[in-house]
Design a protein around this motif. Structure first.
Motif, PDB file in Angstrom:
ATOM      1  N   UNK A  60       3.848 -17.081 -11.681  1.00 47.40           N
ATOM      2  CA  UNK A  60       4.708 -18.168 -11.212  1.00 47.40           C
ATOM      3  C   UNK A  60       5.264 -17.933  -9.808  1.00 47.40           C
ATOM      4  N   UNK A  61       5.452 -16.661  -9.420  1.00 48.31           N
ATOM      5  CA  UNK A  61       5.923 -16.373  -8.066  1.00 48.31           C
ATOM      6  C   UNK A  61       4.869 -16.771  -7.030  1.00 48.31           C
ATOM      7  N   UNK A  62       3.609 -16.581  -7.372  1.00 46.61           N
ATOM      8  CA  UNK A  62       2.515 -16.986  -6.484  1.00 46.61           C
ATOM      9  C   UNK A  62       2.448 -18.502  -6.408  1.00 46.61           C
ATOM     10  N   UNK A 166       9.662 -14.876   2.588  1.00 48.33           N
ATOM     11  CA  UNK A 166      10.910 -15.500   2.169  1.00 48.33           C
ATOM     12  C   UNK A 166      11.126 -15.362   0.670  1.00 48.33           C
ATOM     13  N   UNK A 167      10.025 -15.397  -0.075  1.00 49.58           N
ATOM     14  CA  UNK A 167      10.103 -15.254  -1.537  1.00 49.58           C
ATOM     15  C   UNK A 167      10.065 -13.785  -1.963  1.00 49.58           C
ATOM     16  N   UNK A 168      10.017 -12.903  -0.964  1.00 46.87           N
ATOM     17  CA  UNK A 168      10.085 -11.457  -1.184  1.00 46.87           C
ATOM     18  C   UNK A 168       8.937 -10.923  -2.055  1.00 46.87           C
ATOM     19  N   UNK A 169       7.735 -11.480  -1.819  1.00 42.22           N
ATOM     20  CA  UNK A 169       6.594 -10.910  -2.527  1.00 42.22           C
ATOM     21  C   UNK A 169       5.508 -10.418  -1.570  1.00 42.22           C
ATOM     22  N   UNK A 170       5.382 -11.013  -0.408  1.00 45.88           N
ATOM     23  CA  UNK A 170       4.420 -10.520   0.574  1.00 45.88           C
ATOM     24  C   UNK A 170       2.969 -10.783   0.208  1.00 45.88           C
ATOM     25  N   UNK A 171       2.095 -10.354   1.121  1.00 51.21           N
ATOM     26  CA  UNK A 171       0.645 -10.462   0.952  1.00 51.21           C
ATOM     27  C   UNK A 171       0.044  -9.091   1.201  1.00 51.21           C
ATOM     28  N   UNK A 172      -0.798  -8.623   0.289  1.00 51.71           N
ATOM     29  CA  UNK A 172      -1.368  -7.286   0.437  1.00 51.71           C
ATOM     30  C   UNK A 172      -2.712  -7.293   1.157  1.00 51.71           C
ATOM     31  N   UNK A 173      -3.489  -8.380   1.008  1.00 52.55           N
ATOM     32  CA  UNK A 173      -4.841  -8.354   1.566  1.00 52.55           C
ATOM     33  C   UNK A 173      -5.397  -9.758   1.740  1.00 52.55           C
ATOM     34  N   UNK A 217       1.588  -9.734  -3.220  1.00 52.16           N
ATOM     35  CA  UNK A 217       2.240  -8.494  -3.620  1.00 52.16           C
ATOM     36  C   UNK A 217       3.376  -8.786  -4.599  1.00 52.16           C
ATOM     37  N   UNK A 218       3.074  -8.672  -5.877  1.00 58.22           N
ATOM     38  CA  UNK A 218       4.070  -8.791  -6.935  1.00 58.22           C
ATOM     39  C   UNK A 218       4.027  -7.522  -7.759  1.00 58.22           C
ATOM     40  N   UNK A 219       5.182  -6.966  -8.077  1.00 57.14           N
ATOM     41  CA  UNK A 219       5.219  -5.740  -8.863  1.00 57.14           C
ATOM     42  C   UNK A 219       4.736  -5.999 -10.286  1.00 57.14           C
ATOM     43  N   UNK A 220       3.704  -5.296 -10.691  1.00 58.33           N
ATOM     44  CA  UNK A 220       3.159  -5.443 -12.054  1.00 58.33           C
ATOM     45  C   UNK A 220       3.512  -4.222 -12.890  1.00 58.33           C
TER      46      UNK A 220
END
Length: 221
Positions: A60-62, A166-173, A217-220
């Protein structure tokens, strides 16, 4: 009253629960996944059938980042048409033919394109071209009378990155065909993309010319 309270407590665990991802994008799963909207004012899914088959689920964050970015693009890139591709299954896990897309954190975005009249049009997708995934752009970023709209693509990635932050998740790749990357970096947003996003430098197992793959980038667990 007591019966109502018992029913409420039983139902409570399913109310307002967010998504949870486990493992990695290459070996993971997803709980409480959500499906991306089929379309909006400036975007659409790659395939109605793909949506119906449940191949467009994400964390849902994505979802929040993807949808918010499209809203921002209504002003930042007016008149541009965007198409997203496959994301993953509701429960995550393997989704052929992708090697990743298993934890609800991966999204394929089809390249925005311009037609012969320089109008922004959706990348054509149907059964014969594997819903867009079978299209092959040449080294100049052209396919038949279409050409990749690098400025629109760069603006999308820029806004996607800013919104993810802004949503504090970022992009890893980001995965995109290395042969087609130089024109992307030559756009107005190119310097930002080069500095803030990690583009995979190795040649991917498939070209990634008709789409660009983004891992969030979401913590799993």
């Amino acid at each position: 009253m007591r019966r109502w309270l018992v029913c409420f407590l039983i139902a409570l665990p399913s109310i307002g629960l967010g998504s949870t991802c486990y493992g990695t994008v290459a070996d993971g799963r997803l709980e409480q996944g959500v499906q991306l909207s089929k379309d909006g004012p400036n975007f659409a899914a790659y395939s109605t059938l793909g949506v119906q088959l449940g191949r467009t689920y994400v964390h849902d964050a994505v979802r929040d980042v993807v949808v918010a970015t499209y809203r921002t693009l209504e002003q930042a890139a007016p008149g541009k048409t965007f198409v997203y591709g496959e994301t993953g299954l509701a429960q995550g896990g393997p989704i052929r033919p992708h090697k990743t897309h298993q934890a609800g954190l991966s999204v394929d975005f089809m390249v925005p394109v311009l037609n012969a009249a320089a109008a922004s049009v959706p990348l054509p997708g149907n059964v014969t071209n594997k819903f867009g995934y079978g299209i092959e752009f040449d080294k100049a970023g052209r396919f038949e009378d279409l050409r990749i709209d690098y400025e629109a693509m760069a603006e999308h990635l820029y806004q996607l990155s800013r919104t993810a932050d802004l949503h504090k998740i970022g992009i890893t790749r980001v995965i995109f065909d290395p042969v087609l990357t130089p024109p992307l970096f030559a756009t107005r947003r190119g310097a930002y993309l080069r500095q803030h996003l990690h583009f995979m430098k190795e040649r991917p197992w498939i070209r990634h010319d008709e789409h660009y793959h983004v891992d969030f980038a979401v913590a799993c667990r």
